[in-house]
Design a protein around this motif. Structure first.
Motif, PDB file in Angstrom:
ATOM      1  N   LYS A 125       0.852  -1.202   0.000  1.00  0.00           N
ATOM      2  CA  LYS A 125       0.000   0.000   0.000  1.00  0.00           C
ATOM      3  C   LYS A 125       0.881   1.244   0.000  1.00  0.00           C
ATOM      4  N   LYS A 126       0.626   2.096  -0.971  1.00  0.00           N
ATOM      5  CA  LYS A 126       1.419   3.315  -1.109  1.00  0.00           C
ATOM      6  C   LYS A 126       0.717   4.511  -0.471  1.00  0.00           C
ATOM      7  N   SER A 127      -0.584   4.619  -0.683  1.00  0.00           N
ATOM      8  CA  SER A 127      -1.354   5.724  -0.096  1.00  0.00           C
ATOM      9  C   SER A 127      -2.830   5.372  -0.166  1.00  0.00           C
ATOM     10  N   GLU A 128      -3.634   6.135   0.567  1.00  0.00           N
ATOM     11  CA  GLU A 128      -5.089   5.962   0.487  1.00  0.00           C
ATOM     12  C   GLU A 128      -5.784   7.278   0.833  1.00  0.00           C
ATOM     13  N   LYS A 129      -6.986   7.414   0.296  1.00  0.00           N
ATOM     14  CA  LYS A 129      -7.798   8.584   0.636  1.00  0.00           C
ATOM     15  C   LYS A 129      -9.263   8.180   0.633  1.00  0.00           C
ATOM     16  N   THR A 130     -10.011   8.820   1.540  1.00  0.00           N
ATOM     17  CA  THR A 130     -11.435   8.521   1.663  1.00  0.00           C
ATOM     18  C   THR A 130     -12.205   9.305   0.604  1.00  0.00           C
ATOM     19  N   VAL A 131     -12.966   8.577  -0.168  1.00  0.00           N
ATOM     20  CA  VAL A 131     -13.792   9.200  -1.213  1.00  0.00           C
ATOM     21  C   VAL A 131     -15.185   9.500  -0.680  1.00  0.00           C
ATOM     22  N   GLU A 132     -15.704   8.593   0.134  1.00  0.00           N
ATOM     23  CA  GLU A 132     -17.049   8.767   0.686  1.00  0.00           C
ATOM     24  C   GLU A 132     -17.061   8.229   2.112  1.00  0.00           C
ATOM     25  N   GLU A 133     -17.381   9.075   3.054  1.00  0.00           N
ATOM     26  CA  GLU A 133     -17.375   8.673   4.443  1.00  0.00           C
ATOM     27  C   GLU A 133     -18.523   7.690   4.718  1.00  0.00           C
ATOM     28  N   PRO A 134     -18.314   6.688   5.581  1.00  0.00           N
ATOM     29  CA  PRO A 134     -19.410   5.784   5.939  1.00  0.00           C
ATOM     30  C   PRO A 134     -20.409   6.498   6.856  1.00  0.00           C
ATOM     31  N   VAL A 135     -21.631   6.017   6.828  1.00  0.00           N
ATOM     32  CA  VAL A 135     -22.678   6.584   7.681  1.00  0.00           C
ATOM     33  C   VAL A 135     -23.067   5.536   8.706  1.00  0.00           C
ATOM     34  N   GLU A 136     -23.023   5.934   9.954  1.00  0.00           N
ATOM     35  CA  GLU A 136     -23.331   4.995  11.023  1.00  0.00           C
ATOM     36  C   GLU A 136     -24.790   4.546  10.947  1.00  0.00           C
TER      37      GLU A 136
END
Length: 408
Positions: A279-290
């Motif tokens: 794994k080189k990097s990661e970013k959140t595209v869509e936050e989860p909803v509880e």
């Protein structure tokens, strides 16, 4: 008169004496000349008899010489040839000289010889490159030789590189490439096979290493790539107890949603197989909803008759338990979803269904007990709530795919 006669007689005797002396001297001269001539004739015969012609060939160069020597060694010495113990002289140095005999001298020559990358110190009495290779037992046919085979060898030797023909097998791209050529190194063998390398490819043997007959060289194609993958961020599920629902019943108070993230991986693929993933990097595209789920604590109310339905697929007449059939359908996402199709086929929406044929599959999703336990379940699936069974089914699907259910 008488006096005149005496003078005439004396003069006559003087003339006669002089004549006799001249004749005596002439005989002595003639005799001397005869002795000289005889000596000269005898000496010439001896000279001719002792001076013999012989044919000499030195390192392939032939000439005729004349000699007074008695042996081959005498002739060589007279010609200024110093013979080394390695030199080849035919006949030997002690052989007697005969007229028109042939004397062959092949001097020893040092070779800085390299055969298939291996350096050798050799010497030969051969006169050409081809003769030297034959003398050393090296097959020249099909070989690559740094000098022409008919090149004369100098007296001080020569530097000679020889690459012999050999059979090499190159395995690359799923194919077998057979090479029969004068290849000195692995690089030469690959070139003969027409196999080109990319910068990251791996060869089983160093490129500069010499090759031998029958050798197998493996080429592994290596691909390093950077790949962006979209992954799910599992939503958080919070369960709240409530007395507004019967014990064992649940209700989604707040619908949740899984999030998404983009993950960048450095991936190494060797001959089509992924061997390394970092794994080189990661970013959140869509936050989860509880998601908030209410869990009933109220004493269980009697089951409604319309909530009970037999399971055709499981062979059980047990009811839907703590949730109505419609609530189970809603939980699964409604008709048309894959989960709906699976549960309808497997248990007809009955969370307490038991397969009557083998009695080894249980619940909404017809878990085997071992499978149920492998995804975190405890006890028997029929004793768990529909929500718990659905949760474990989703874990199984994420790990093993949809192939776990024939109805999928």
């Amino acid at each position: 008169m008488s006096e005149n006669n005496n003078r005439s007689g004396q003069e006559a005797r003087r003339i006669l004496g002089r004549t006799v002396d001249v004749l005596r001297n002439r005989k002595v001269q003639i005799a001397g000349q005869a002795v000289v001539i005889t000596a000269l004739v005898g000496g010439t015969s001896a000279f001719v008899a002792m001076n013999k012609p012989v044919n000499m060939t030195v390192d392939g160069q032939a000439e005729q010489v004349r000699t007074f020597g008695g042996t081959v060694g005498d002739v060589l010495e007279a010609q200024g040839l110093e013979i080394d113990e390695r030199d080849l002289v035919q006949p030997g140095a002690g052989a007697p000289i005969e007229r028109d005999m042939n004397i062959v001298v092949n001097t020893a020559k040092d070779l800085n010889l390299t055969v298939d990358g291996v350096a050798l110190d050799e010497w030969t009495t051969a006169n050409t490159v081809g003769q030297a290779l034959a003398d050393l037992g090296i097959e020249a046919e099909g070989a690559e030789v740094s000098l022409p085979l008919d090149e004369p060898l100098a007296e001080d030797g020569a530097e000679l590189d020889v690459v012999t023909p050999k059979g090499v097998t190159v395995m690359a791209d799923g194919k077998k490439h057979t090479v029969n050529a004068a290849a000195a190194t692995v690089a030469d063998a690959l070139a003969e096979a027409g196999v080109e390398l990319d910068g990251d490819d791996i060869v089983s043997t160093p490129m500069t290493a010499p090759v031998s007959h029958g050798q197998v060289v493996d080429v592994l194609r290596v691909k390093n790539e950077t790949k962006t993958v979209e992954e799910k961020i599992e939503k958080k599920v919070t369960v709240k107890e409530t007395a507004s629902l019967d014990r064992g019943k649940t209700k989604v108070e707040k619908q949740g949603r899984d999030g998404k993230r983009e993950v960048v991986y450095d991936i190494r693929v060797v001959d089509g197989d992924e061997v390394k993933k970092v794994k080189k990097s990661e970013k959140t595209v869509e936050e989860p909803v509880e998601e908030v789920v209410l869990k009933g604590t109220r004493a269980e109310a009697p089951s409604r008759s319309d909530d009970r339905s037999g399971s055709a697929g499981a062979g059980s007449s047990d009811s839907g338990g703590t949730m109505s059939k419609q609530e189970i359908i809603d939980m699964l996402g409604g008709p048309g979803t894959r989960w709906y199709k699976i549960v309808k086929c497997e248990s007809e929406f009955n969370p307490k269904a038991v397969n009557q044929q083998n009695r080894a599959h249980f619940g909404l999703f017809q878990f085997k007990l071992a499978t149920w336990q492998s995804v975190g379940g405890s006890g028997n699936p029929v004793d768990a709530s529909p929500q718990e069974q659905f949760k474990r089914a989703k874990i199984l699907q994420e790990r093993a795919g949809w192939s776990q259910w024939a109805c999928a």
